[in-house]
Design a protein around this motif. Structure first.
Motif, mmCIF file in Angstrom:
data_model
loop_
_atom_site.group_PDB
_atom_site.id
_atom_site.type_symbol
_atom_site.label_atom_id
_atom_site.label_comp_id
_atom_site.label_asym_id
_atom_site.label_seq_id
_atom_site.Cartn_x
_atom_site.Cartn_y
_atom_site.Cartn_z
ATOM 1 N N CYS A 196 4.048 -2.480 -15.678
ATOM 2 C CA CYS A 196 3.161 -1.765 -14.769
ATOM 3 C C CYS A 196 3.238 -0.254 -15.027
ATOM 4 O O CYS A 196 4.323 0.309 -15.008
ATOM 5 N N CYS A 200 4.569 1.597 -11.444
ATOM 6 C CA CYS A 200 5.929 1.511 -10.906
ATOM 7 C C CYS A 200 6.963 1.063 -11.925
ATOM 8 O O CYS A 200 8.153 1.046 -11.640
ATOM 9 N N CYS A 238 7.463 -1.905 -13.127
ATOM 10 C CA CYS A 238 7.862 -3.304 -12.972
ATOM 11 C C CYS A 238 7.372 -4.125 -14.167
ATOM 12 O O CYS A 238 6.287 -3.893 -14.688
ATOM 13 N N CYS A 241 0.326 -6.314 -11.054
ATOM 14 C CA CYS A 241 1.753 -6.056 -10.871
ATOM 15 C C CYS A 241 2.230 -6.816 -9.634
ATOM 16 O O CYS A 241 1.662 -6.668 -8.554
ATOM 17 N N CYS A 272 4.004 -3.758 -7.012
ATOM 18 C CA CYS A 272 3.206 -2.794 -6.244
ATOM 19 C C CYS A 272 1.755 -3.236 -6.057
ATOM 20 O O CYS A 272 1.015 -2.649 -5.289
HETATM 21 ZN ZN LIG Z 1 3.611 -1.866 -10.179
#
Ligand SMILES: [Zn+2]
Length: 79
Positions: free
Chosen positions: A7, A10, A12, A59, A62
């Motif tokens: 992502c 963030c 991730c 994602c 988020c």
């Molecule tokens: Zn994210």
């Protein structure tokens, strides 16, 4: 996101791949969301529409969403 598996917002790496975006058409009918280009946008009838469905990468942390055309070459316009 599709290629990196990460992502951009963030960081991730738990990405939900290839989710289908559902569009609501006439009479609440479901259809896959798509994007289109027109080879002859100025034409009255035969605009030569080129279309492809799109898929989403999401994602799981988020919720950030990126859309990708399933067949980008199909909607490419001649230069
Ligand atoms: Zn994210």
């Amino acid at each position: 996101m599709k290629r990196t598996g990460k992502c951009p917002k963030c960081g991730c790496t738990d990405i939900i791949a290839d989710a289908k975006a559902i569009d609501r058409g006439h009479g609440n009918s479901q259809q896959e969301m798509s994007v289109a280009t027109f080879r002859k946008p100025e034409a009255l009838i035969f605009k030569e529409k080129q279309e492809t469905t799109v898929s989403a990468w999401i994602c799981s942390d988020c919720g950030y969403i990126e859309f990708y055309a399933d067949h980008p070459t199909r909607i490419k316009l001649p230069k």
